[in-house]
Design an enzyme around this catalytic site. Structure first.
Site, mmCIF file in Angstrom:
data_model
loop_
_atom_site.group_PDB
_atom_site.id
_atom_site.type_symbol
_atom_site.label_atom_id
_atom_site.label_comp_id
_atom_site.label_asym_id
_atom_site.label_seq_id
_atom_site.Cartn_x
_atom_site.Cartn_y
_atom_site.Cartn_z
ATOM 1 N N TRP A 193 22.351 25.935 40.068
ATOM 2 C CA TRP A 193 22.922 26.217 41.612
ATOM 3 C C TRP A 193 23.904 27.604 41.380
ATOM 4 O O TRP A 193 24.587 27.203 40.474
ATOM 5 C CB TRP A 193 23.507 24.981 41.998
ATOM 6 C CG TRP A 193 24.343 25.147 43.383
ATOM 7 C CD1 TRP A 193 23.963 25.711 44.489
ATOM 8 C CD2 TRP A 193 25.823 24.789 43.604
ATOM 9 N NE1 TRP A 193 25.132 25.439 45.533
ATOM 10 C CE2 TRP A 193 26.124 25.140 44.821
ATOM 11 C CE3 TRP A 193 26.608 23.970 42.834
ATOM 12 C CZ2 TRP A 193 27.225 24.530 45.668
ATOM 13 C CZ3 TRP A 193 28.062 23.597 43.286
ATOM 14 C CH2 TRP A 193 28.386 24.107 44.793
ATOM 15 N N ASP A 274 26.190 16.378 37.604
ATOM 16 C CA ASP A 274 26.253 17.021 39.026
ATOM 17 C C ASP A 274 25.305 16.287 39.884
ATOM 18 O O ASP A 274 24.059 16.517 39.780
ATOM 19 C CB ASP A 274 26.238 18.562 39.306
ATOM 20 C CG ASP A 274 26.277 19.045 40.652
ATOM 21 O OD1 ASP A 274 26.504 18.140 41.580
ATOM 22 O OD2 ASP A 274 26.311 20.286 40.878
ATOM 23 N N LYS A 310 24.481 16.111 51.659
ATOM 24 C CA LYS A 310 22.930 15.605 51.688
ATOM 25 C C LYS A 310 22.454 14.627 52.322
ATOM 26 O O LYS A 310 21.752 14.201 52.934
ATOM 27 C CB LYS A 310 22.002 16.230 50.435
ATOM 28 C CG LYS A 310 22.609 17.348 49.772
ATOM 29 C CD LYS A 310 22.525 18.610 50.368
ATOM 30 C CE LYS A 310 23.627 19.678 49.691
ATOM 31 N NZ LYS A 310 22.810 21.189 49.802
#
Ligand code: PGU
Length: 465
Positions: A193, A274, A310
């Site tokens: 990311w 993460d 999300k």
């Protein structure tokens, strides 16, 4: 404009005792537009007593921020800005990882609406939260991650602090590393990311990359990954995506996770997870937490940043947490106290709204079950457009190109393998907005648009080098 004004109204810029960098900027001016504007002002200044004072005021109009250059647009969030500016009706935003309905509209989960209704009915106040966040949120978030009856929680070996979603939680951990592990390196997957590097750069934590993606197989470069983790200085932090690796959509298998854990343990590294997509990869919260739980079960100390952007669709509420699993309750207490100390001057204490939503949803068995159902629907919709996109490409492309990697990737994204020029073609010719690394967010795709997207990919792949 300020530069032009100065060049006409000041006898000499030195009489104003300007700082050095202003003088150069003012003298370098001279665009016709500026001169026209300046002449209007010049007339006004003639023979007025306030000449000096006015000129001073004008001089101060030269920005102190003159030396600050324009920042480039953000590689992910900047895509949404470009999308908004496009007026073509076929446009499609596959840049940011944000879930859309089949009508390509943002989606607020029903359980979120119910939790908010509860909050209104209770008439909850808006007092400051403690620095570490809402206690009921911190409790359920650690339980969701590690499993409710995990002995680590019962033994109070987990330091959990509410953070400003995934990003803010990663940033807190980065600050902790910078302060208490000076010089320690963070290993980041290549690719990852995009914001990971920014986070560690800004926290002044050195980082390097480990191999992850193998373009020749469009799969995991497992040997490269293991070799690079082995070669890193002992005691490095290894940043791992808990599930649904962003941007590749390629996760290690359970057997590979075991080997990764072996190497990390051998090298005395510290795993740093993460977890931004728990529930979104497989549709199951437990399955998607299995990598973290595997490491935790080995008794390793580890860090885990969580996000509810999300899986609960709480993007703008900025709700997440940093969890640090320690070898003793005493260490966890001390670590937590220092994270609070880092948070206090950064943002003081976190916002309450999202924390209450999560606490209500995860803490209530009925809402919790409803959430899981809604998450399965979201994950299912993404899987179905993934399949449809693959089917369309396979039907169109008779060149022998194998598109089946699309089906092997999981989570919100597909890493198409399109290069920058091809990705540019997707946007410039087809109005398909995506990141320049070739990533598309399938969460922003509807089944009605799969055919169109397949045409765009087919054209970009075969007709642009
Ligand atoms: N970690 C990973 C792996 C992510 O993909 C994201 C979000 C985050 C952390 C942080 O999300 P929070 O909203 O701070 O919880 N990535 C998305 C969202 C856009 C962005 O870049 O922030 C993405 O499209 O990659």
């Amino acid at each position: 404009m300020a530069s032009g004004m100065l060049s006409l109204t000041c006898p000499s810029s030195s009489s104003l005792s300007l700082p050095h960098h202003f003088k150069g900027g003012a003298a370098a001016a001279g665009k016709p537009k500026l001169l026209n504007q300046a002449s209007v002002f010049g007339k006004r200044f003639v023979n007025t007593e306030s000449f000096t004072r006015t000129t001073m005021a004008v001089a101060l109009n030269v920005s102190r921020f003159e030396s600050i250059t324009m920042a480039p647009p953000d590689p992910i969030l900047g895509v949404s800005e470009a999308f908004r500016a496009d007026t073509n009706e076929m446009k499609l935003n596959l840049g940011v990882g944000a879930y859309r309905t089949e009508d390509l509209q943002p989606y607020v989960l029903n359980v979120v609406k119910k939790a908010e209704k509860l909050m209104l009915e209770r008439g909850e106040n808006k007092e400051y939260l403690p620095i570490e966040g809402l206690a009921s949120f911190n409790k359920v978030t650690a339980e969701l991650l590690l499993g409710a009856n995990n002995p680590l929680i019962l033994e109070q070996r987990v330091a959990t602090v509410q953070g400003l979603s995934g990003t803010g939680s990663l940033r807190l951990a980065a600050a902790l590393i910078e302060r208490y592990f000076p010089g320690a390196k963070v290993l980041i997957s290549s690719p990852s990311w995009g914001n990971h590097k920014n986070i560690f750069n800004d926290a002044r934590v050195p980082w390097s990359e480990y191999r992850y993606y193998d373009p020749s197989t469009v799969g995991l470069d497992f040997d490269g990954m293991i070799a690079d983790i082995k070669a890193a200085p002992e005691g490095s932090f290894v940043l791992l995506h808990g599930c649904a690796h962003n941007p590749t959509g390629i996760d290690p298998t359970p057997e590979q996770w075991e080997i990764i854990a072996d190497v990390i343990q051998e090298k005395n590294h510290i795993p740093f997870f993460d977890v931004a997509y728990q529930g979104f990869a497989s549709g199951s919260l437990d399955v998607d937490a299995s990598s973290v739980r595997l490491f935790a079960a080995r008794g390793l100390e580890l860090l885990v940043a969580q996000s509810y952007s999300k899986n609960l669709g709480l993007y703008a509420e900025r709700i997440g947490a940093i969890n640090i699993v320690c070898s003793s309750a005493d260490a966890a207490t001390r670590v937590k106290s220092q994270i609070k100390r880092l948070a206090r001057p950064m943002y003081s204490n976190p916002p309450v709204h999202g924390a209450r939503i999560v606490a209500n949803v995860v803490g209530d068995p009925e809402l919790f079950n409803e959430w899981k159902e809604e998450m399965e629907v979201m994950a299912g919709r993404i899987k179905s457009v993934r399949q449809k996109l693959y089917d369309s490409l396979r039907a169109k492309d008779k060149s022998g190109k194998d598109w089946s990697f699309i089906l092997r990737q999981i989570g919100m994204f597909s890493f198409t393998g399109l290069n920058k020029a091809q990705s540019d073609n997707m946007t410039n010719k087809w109005h398909v907005y995506m990141t320049k690394d070739g990533r598309i967010s399938l969460a922003g795709l509807s089944s009605a648009k799969c055919e169109y997207l397949a045409d765009a990919i087919f054209d970009s792949y075969h007709n642009v080098s």
